[in-house]
Design a protein around this motif. Structure first.
Motif, mmCIF file in Angstrom:
data_model
loop_
_atom_site.group_PDB
_atom_site.id
_atom_site.type_symbol
_atom_site.label_atom_id
_atom_site.label_comp_id
_atom_site.label_asym_id
_atom_site.label_seq_id
_atom_site.Cartn_x
_atom_site.Cartn_y
_atom_site.Cartn_z
ATOM 1 N N LEU A 94 5.865 3.817 38.764
ATOM 2 C CA LEU A 94 7.225 4.060 38.284
ATOM 3 C C LEU A 94 7.391 5.532 37.897
ATOM 4 C CD1 LEU A 94 7.494 0.955 35.931
ATOM 5 C CD2 LEU A 94 8.495 1.205 38.216
ATOM 6 N N ASP A 95 8.588 6.067 38.066
ATOM 7 C CA ASP A 95 8.901 7.427 37.636
ATOM 8 C C ASP A 95 10.364 7.460 37.210
ATOM 9 O OD1 ASP A 95 9.277 10.120 37.195
ATOM 10 O OD2 ASP A 95 8.415 10.765 39.110
ATOM 11 N N ARG A 96 10.599 7.464 35.894
ATOM 12 C CA ARG A 96 11.960 7.408 35.362
ATOM 13 C C ARG A 96 12.786 8.610 35.791
ATOM 14 N NH1 ARG A 96 15.341 9.944 32.657
ATOM 15 N NH2 ARG A 96 13.716 11.390 32.055
ATOM 16 N N GLU A 97 12.145 9.750 35.969
ATOM 17 C CA GLU A 97 12.884 10.940 36.358
ATOM 18 C C GLU A 97 13.418 10.826 37.789
ATOM 19 O OE1 GLU A 97 10.756 11.707 32.789
ATOM 20 O OE2 GLU A 97 9.893 11.099 34.700
ATOM 21 N N VAL A 98 12.833 9.960 38.595
ATOM 22 C CA VAL A 98 13.293 9.725 39.967
ATOM 23 C C VAL A 98 14.252 8.538 40.015
ATOM 24 C CG1 VAL A 98 12.561 9.081 42.301
ATOM 25 C CG2 VAL A 98 11.219 10.730 40.981
ATOM 26 N N GLN A 99 13.908 7.452 39.320
ATOM 27 C CA GLN A 99 14.723 6.230 39.318
ATOM 28 C C GLN A 99 14.615 5.591 37.944
ATOM 29 O OE1 GLN A 99 13.705 3.549 42.507
ATOM 30 N NE2 GLN A 99 15.120 1.982 41.820
ATOM 31 N N ASP A 100 15.753 5.447 37.259
ATOM 32 C CA ASP A 100 15.709 4.921 35.883
ATOM 33 C C ASP A 100 16.032 3.441 35.761
ATOM 34 O OD1 ASP A 100 18.424 5.081 36.345
ATOM 35 O OD2 ASP A 100 18.868 6.289 34.585
ATOM 36 N N GLU A 101 16.327 2.764 36.878
ATOM 37 C CA GLU A 101 16.502 1.319 36.848
ATOM 38 C C GLU A 101 16.196 0.726 38.214
ATOM 39 O OE1 GLU A 101 20.665 0.754 35.702
ATOM 40 O OE2 GLU A 101 21.053 -0.091 37.659
ATOM 41 N N ILE A 102 15.782 -0.536 38.195
ATOM 42 C CA ILE A 102 15.459 -1.266 39.418
ATOM 43 C C ILE A 102 16.347 -2.494 39.451
ATOM 44 C CG2 ILE A 102 13.668 -2.570 40.632
ATOM 45 C CD1 ILE A 102 11.619 -0.794 39.037
ATOM 46 N N VAL A 103 17.003 -2.724 40.585
ATOM 47 C CA VAL A 103 17.806 -3.931 40.765
ATOM 48 C C VAL A 103 16.963 -4.917 41.567
ATOM 49 C CG1 VAL A 103 19.900 -4.903 41.783
ATOM 50 C CG2 VAL A 103 19.970 -2.657 40.684
ATOM 51 N N PHE A 122 15.247 -1.788 33.389
ATOM 52 C CA PHE A 122 15.370 -0.389 32.984
ATOM 53 C C PHE A 122 13.995 0.236 32.804
ATOM 54 C CE2 PHE A 122 19.279 -2.472 31.735
ATOM 55 C CZ PHE A 122 20.201 -1.642 32.337
ATOM 56 N N ILE A 123 13.848 1.455 33.325
ATOM 57 C CA ILE A 123 12.600 2.205 33.222
ATOM 58 C C ILE A 123 12.737 3.123 32.010
ATOM 59 C CG2 ILE A 123 10.957 3.701 34.404
ATOM 60 C CD1 ILE A 123 11.673 1.019 35.867
ATOM 61 N N THR A 124 11.819 2.976 31.062
ATOM 62 C CA THR A 124 11.865 3.822 29.870
ATOM 63 C C THR A 124 10.967 5.042 30.068
ATOM 64 O OG1 THR A 124 10.136 2.519 28.775
ATOM 65 C CG2 THR A 124 12.434 1.905 28.332
ATOM 66 N N ASP A 125 11.263 6.085 29.330
ATOM 67 C CA ASP A 125 10.599 7.368 29.492
ATOM 68 C C ASP A 125 9.250 7.413 28.783
ATOM 69 O OD1 ASP A 125 10.625 9.993 30.520
ATOM 70 O OD2 ASP A 125 11.208 10.793 28.577
ATOM 71 N N ALA A 126 8.327 8.107 29.391
ATOM 72 C CA ALA A 126 7.050 8.475 28.771
ATOM 73 C C ALA A 126 6.987 9.996 28.854
ATOM 74 C CB ALA A 126 5.881 7.845 29.521
ATOM 75 N N ASN A 127 6.297 10.616 27.929
ATOM 76 C CA ASN A 127 6.201 12.071 27.924
ATOM 77 C C ASN A 127 5.207 12.501 28.996
ATOM 78 O OD1 ASN A 127 6.379 14.752 27.309
ATOM 79 N ND2 ASN A 127 5.457 14.595 25.281
ATOM 80 N N ASP A 128 5.684 12.526 30.247
ATOM 81 C CA ASP A 128 4.794 12.797 31.376
ATOM 82 C C ASP A 128 5.186 14.031 32.192
ATOM 83 O OD1 ASP A 128 7.132 11.676 32.380
ATOM 84 O OD2 ASP A 128 6.115 10.549 33.946
ATOM 85 N N GLU A 129 6.230 14.721 31.782
ATOM 86 C CA GLU A 129 6.674 15.910 32.515
ATOM 87 C C GLU A 129 6.253 17.168 31.769
ATOM 88 O OE1 GLU A 129 8.366 15.939 35.545
ATOM 89 O OE2 GLU A 129 7.953 13.774 35.504
ATOM 90 N N LYS A 130 5.886 18.175 32.510
ATOM 91 C CA LYS A 130 5.541 19.469 31.910
ATOM 92 C C LYS A 130 6.805 20.314 31.834
ATOM 93 C CE LYS A 130 0.879 19.606 33.722
ATOM 94 N NZ LYS A 130 -0.063 20.282 34.616
ATOM 95 N N PRO A 131 6.953 21.095 30.759
ATOM 96 C CA PRO A 131 8.103 22.001 30.719
ATOM 97 C C PRO A 131 7.963 23.066 31.808
ATOM 98 C CG PRO A 131 6.758 22.199 28.727
ATOM 99 C CD PRO A 131 6.123 21.170 29.587
ATOM 100 N N GLU A 132 9.109 23.517 32.299
ATOM 101 C CA GLU A 132 9.112 24.554 33.330
ATOM 102 C C GLU A 132 10.006 25.694 32.888
ATOM 103 O OE1 GLU A 132 10.446 22.792 36.964
ATOM 104 O OE2 GLU A 132 8.853 21.293 36.973
ATOM 105 N N PHE A 133 9.503 26.921 33.067
ATOM 106 C CA PHE A 133 10.300 28.102 32.741
ATOM 107 C C PHE A 133 11.360 28.306 33.811
ATOM 108 C CE2 PHE A 133 6.511 29.134 30.229
ATOM 109 C CZ PHE A 133 7.120 29.465 29.026
ATOM 110 N N LEU A 134 12.532 28.758 33.373
ATOM 111 C CA LEU A 134 13.616 29.099 34.288
ATOM 112 C C LEU A 134 13.656 30.608 34.435
ATOM 113 C CD1 LEU A 134 16.415 26.811 32.841
ATOM 114 C CD2 LEU A 134 14.908 26.332 34.769
ATOM 115 N N ASP A 135 13.872 31.088 35.639
ATOM 116 C CA ASP A 135 14.036 32.525 35.906
ATOM 117 C C ASP A 135 12.951 33.367 35.255
ATOM 118 O OD1 ASP A 135 16.395 31.882 37.276
ATOM 119 O OD2 ASP A 135 17.543 31.948 35.413
#
Length: 187
Positions: A94-103, A122-135
């Motif tokens: 599962l990856d909530r950032e890609v798909q947050d619910e399954i029908v 519903f897909i709940t979030d886990a702290n699995d993403e790294k922060p990314e700098f912009l510009d």
């Protein structure tokens, strides 16, 4: 006599006939691990192969029931169901950032009657993403006459996690720059 025989036959058929009601899922409410998955949510960091839910219901006549789960054509199948026990297993990451619910469509049948219910998991979030700098520049030029304490660059970062998992904290680490030190010794 004919009318009495007809009434007797109708009466006999009705009394020998059997009611045949459709089975139904239990509704155990939010947080329950039994029922039709109607109020079910799952964390995106749940391991593939985990037992995540049990479909559960009954037939009014006491007939044995079986369970199934299907998905829209072309949709990824995230769960499998053991037909007799109703045990639901996660079979895809599962990856909530890609798909947050399954029908899904859950089914209960007694062999004659089938009930299909449309559920949203519903897909709940886990702290699995790294922060990314912009510009982020590779080099920031600082004028030699810049006043102490003046702003030289604004850093921005994003984290696609939700809530506190999406918070970004900045740290400035100052260390002696090897390149500048070697330049100074050449002069």
């Amino acid at each position: 006599m004919k009318s009495m025989t007809l009434i007797l036959l109708i009466s006999l058929c009705v009394s020998m006939g059997r009611s045949d009601f459709a089975p139904c899922f239990y509704d155990n409410g939010a947080g329950s691990s039994n029922g039709n998955m109607g109020l079910f949510s799952i964390s995106e960091d749940t391991s593939v192969g985990s037992h995540v839910y049990t479909l559960n219901g009954s037939d009014p006549e006491g007939e044995p029931v079986t369970y199934d789960m299907t998905f829209d054509k072309g949709s990824k199948e995230y769960f499998s169901v053991e037909p007799k026990s109703g045990n639901v297993t996660l079979i895809q990451t599962l990856d909530r950032e890609v798909q947050d619910e399954i029908v899904a469509f859950v089914t209960i049948t007694d062999g004659r009657n089938k009930v299909v219910e449309n559920v949203r998991v519903f897909i709940t979030d886990a702290n699995d993403e790294k922060p990314e700098f912009l510009d982020l520049p590779l080099v920031v030029d600082v004028p030699e006459d810049a006043a102490s304490g003046s702003s030289i660059y604004r850093v921005q970062a994003v984290d696609r996690d939700l809530g506190s998992g999406g918070s970004v904290t900045y740290y400035l680490q100052v260390r002696q720059n090897h390149f500048l030190w070697s330049h100074a010794s050449i002069i």
